[in-house]
Design a protein around this motif. Sequence first.
Motif, PDB file in Angstrom:
ATOM      1  N   MET A  83     -14.902 -16.201  25.801  1.00  0.00           N
ATOM      2  CA  MET A  83     -15.169 -16.496  24.399  1.00  0.00           C
ATOM      3  C   MET A  83     -13.892 -16.925  23.678  1.00  0.00           C
ATOM      4  N   LEU A  84     -12.786 -16.312  24.018  1.00  0.00           N
ATOM      5  CA  LEU A  84     -11.507 -16.702  23.423  1.00  0.00           C
ATOM      6  C   LEU A  84     -11.134 -18.128  23.862  1.00  0.00           C
ATOM      7  N   CYS A  85     -11.345 -18.423  25.127  1.00  0.00           N
ATOM      8  CA  CYS A  85     -11.015 -19.748  25.663  1.00  0.00           C
ATOM      9  C   CYS A  85     -11.900 -20.853  25.092  1.00  0.00           C
ATOM     10  N   THR A  86     -13.129 -20.534  24.727  1.00  0.00           N
ATOM     11  CA  THR A  86     -14.055 -21.550  24.223  1.00  0.00           C
ATOM     12  C   THR A  86     -14.107 -21.609  22.703  1.00  0.00           C
ATOM     13  N   ASN A  87     -13.153 -21.011  22.049  1.00  0.00           N
ATOM     14  CA  ASN A  87     -13.121 -21.086  20.600  1.00  0.00           C
ATOM     15  C   ASN A  87     -13.013 -22.550  20.186  1.00  0.00           C
ATOM     16  N   PRO A  88     -13.785 -22.973  19.185  1.00  0.00           N
ATOM     17  CA  PRO A  88     -13.730 -24.381  18.761  1.00  0.00           C
ATOM     18  C   PRO A  88     -12.350 -24.824  18.289  1.00  0.00           C
ATOM     19  N   SER A  89     -11.535 -23.893  17.822  1.00  0.00           N
ATOM     20  CA  SER A  89     -10.197 -24.248  17.342  1.00  0.00           C
ATOM     21  C   SER A  89      -9.179 -24.125  18.467  1.00  0.00           C
ATOM     22  N   PRO A  90      -8.539 -25.225  18.856  1.00  0.00           N
ATOM     23  CA  PRO A  90      -7.556 -25.147  19.932  1.00  0.00           C
ATOM     24  C   PRO A  90      -6.368 -24.251  19.592  1.00  0.00           C
ATOM     25  N   THR A  91      -6.072 -24.063  18.327  1.00  0.00           N
ATOM     26  CA  THR A  91      -4.941 -23.212  17.959  1.00  0.00           C
ATOM     27  C   THR A  91      -5.216 -21.742  18.232  1.00  0.00           C
ATOM     28  N   VAL A  92      -6.476 -21.357  18.301  1.00  0.00           N
ATOM     29  CA  VAL A  92      -6.845 -19.964  18.567  1.00  0.00           C
ATOM     30  C   VAL A  92      -6.875 -19.690  20.073  1.00  0.00           C
ATOM     31  N   ARG A  93      -7.178 -20.702  20.870  1.00  0.00           N
ATOM     32  CA  ARG A  93      -7.258 -20.529  22.319  1.00  0.00           C
ATOM     33  C   ARG A  93      -5.894 -20.174  22.905  1.00  0.00           C
ATOM     34  N   PRO A  94      -5.890 -19.344  23.958  1.00  0.00           N
ATOM     35  CA  PRO A  94      -4.621 -19.069  24.646  1.00  0.00           C
ATOM     36  C   PRO A  94      -4.207 -20.277  25.480  1.00  0.00           C
ATOM     37  N   THR A  95      -2.973 -20.275  25.938  1.00  0.00           N
ATOM     38  CA  THR A  95      -2.544 -21.292  26.896  1.00  0.00           C
ATOM     39  C   THR A  95      -3.039 -20.865  28.280  1.00  0.00           C
ATOM     40  N   MET A  96      -3.026 -21.777  29.224  1.00  0.00           N
ATOM     41  CA  MET A  96      -3.453 -21.402  30.585  1.00  0.00           C
ATOM     42  C   MET A  96      -2.527 -20.352  31.171  1.00  0.00           C
ATOM     43  N   SER A  97      -1.243 -20.408  30.870  1.00  0.00           N
ATOM     44  CA  SER A  97      -0.331 -19.392  31.398  1.00  0.00           C
ATOM     45  C   SER A  97      -0.659 -18.017  30.797  1.00  0.00           C
ATOM     46  N   GLU A  98      -1.073 -17.979  29.534  1.00  0.00           N
ATOM     47  CA  GLU A  98      -1.498 -16.704  28.933  1.00  0.00           C
ATOM     48  C   GLU A  98      -2.783 -16.202  29.593  1.00  0.00           C
ATOM     49  N   VAL A  99      -3.698 -17.114  29.900  1.00  0.00           N
ATOM     50  CA  VAL A  99      -4.939 -16.744  30.586  1.00  0.00           C
ATOM     51  C   VAL A  99      -4.619 -16.104  31.930  1.00  0.00           C
ATOM     52  N   VAL A 100      -3.711 -16.713  32.672  1.00  0.00           N
ATOM     53  CA  VAL A 100      -3.323 -16.171  33.983  1.00  0.00           C
ATOM     54  C   VAL A 100      -2.709 -14.785  33.831  1.00  0.00           C
ATOM     55  N   ARG A 101      -1.828 -14.609  32.838  1.00  0.00           N
ATOM     56  CA  ARG A 101      -1.213 -13.291  32.620  1.00  0.00           C
ATOM     57  C   ARG A 101      -2.269 -12.244  32.236  1.00  0.00           C
ATOM     58  N   ILE A 102      -3.277 -12.643  31.470  1.00  0.00           N
ATOM     59  CA  ILE A 102      -4.362 -11.715  31.113  1.00  0.00           C
ATOM     60  C   ILE A 102      -5.135 -11.324  32.369  1.00  0.00           C
ATOM     61  N   LEU A 103      -5.460 -12.304  33.204  1.00  0.00           N
ATOM     62  CA  LEU A 103      -6.212 -12.032  34.431  1.00  0.00           C
ATOM     63  C   LEU A 103      -5.422 -11.160  35.403  1.00  0.00           C
ATOM     64  N   GLU A 104      -4.111 -11.319  35.410  1.00  0.00           N
ATOM     65  CA  GLU A 104      -3.255 -10.505  36.277  1.00  0.00           C
ATOM     66  C   GLU A 104      -2.998  -9.118  35.697  1.00  0.00           C
ATOM     67  N   GLY A 105      -3.408  -8.890  34.466  1.00  0.00           N
ATOM     68  CA  GLY A 105      -3.196  -7.600  33.822  1.00  0.00           C
ATOM     69  C   GLY A 105      -1.806  -7.433  33.254  1.00  0.00           C
ATOM     70  N   LYS A 106      -1.059  -8.518  33.126  1.00  0.00           N
ATOM     71  CA  LYS A 106       0.312  -8.454  32.614  1.00  0.00           C
ATOM     72  C   LYS A 106       0.371  -8.559  31.091  1.00  0.00           C
ATOM     73  N   THR A 107      -0.689  -9.050  30.493  1.00  0.00           N
ATOM     74  CA  THR A 107      -0.755  -9.233  29.042  1.00  0.00           C
ATOM     75  C   THR A 107      -2.103  -8.738  28.540  1.00  0.00           C
ATOM     76  N   GLN A 108      -2.087  -8.112  27.384  1.00  0.00           N
ATOM     77  CA  GLN A 108      -3.338  -7.700  26.746  1.00  0.00           C
ATOM     78  C   GLN A 108      -3.905  -8.894  25.979  1.00  0.00           C
ATOM     79  N   MET A 109      -5.211  -9.009  26.012  1.00  0.00           N
ATOM     80  CA  MET A 109      -5.871 -10.089  25.303  1.00  0.00           C
ATOM     81  C   MET A 109      -6.016  -9.716  23.831  1.00  0.00           C
ATOM     82  N   LYS A 110      -5.776 -10.706  22.977  1.00  0.00           N
ATOM     83  CA  LYS A 110      -6.045 -10.517  21.561  1.00  0.00           C
ATOM     84  C   LYS A 110      -7.557 -10.443  21.393  1.00  0.00           C
TER      85      LYS A 110
END
Length: 152
Positions: A83-110
């Motif tokens: 849902m965060l990735c599909t936000n209509p506003s590109p400024t709200v979406r994470p970068t792909m590197s942030e997505v990877v860090r979230i999936l790896e458990g290295k970063t908490q998702m907003k």
Amino acid sequence: MAPEYATRGYLTNKADVYSFGVVILEVVSGKKSIKYKPNAESVYLLDLAYDLQEKGNLIALIDPILGYDYSMKEALTILELAMLCTNPSPTVRPTMSEVVRILEGKTQMKAPPLHAPYSADNFVRAKAMADIPLSIQSGGTSKKGHQTPFLL
């Protein structure tokens, strides 16, 4: 297709993130986002996901074929990420590197913000479909006797 590209022809560096979010929704739900039949039972996958998120029941999007053979916490995390990735506003979406860090458990998702439905003309149908259990929405039985999901 990312909304900024579809509506304005403007391709951002977050368009791939949008597409990744759509793929997550398709994989987890077992539904296609682009298959659309103009009838009373068809809704767009993103509209359905938005309505379920709004109701606090995003977990209902999980493909019923899985039964309960998954981590509820991990499933909810991946759906919220979609849902965060599909936000209509590109400024709200994470970068792909942030997505990877979230999936790896290295970063908490907003916390993913709620966003407007994608196709206002079909949002009423999405709201109605969100109230119907996915097992009832199924379109048949697979070779193994499992319910096959209703394709959107």
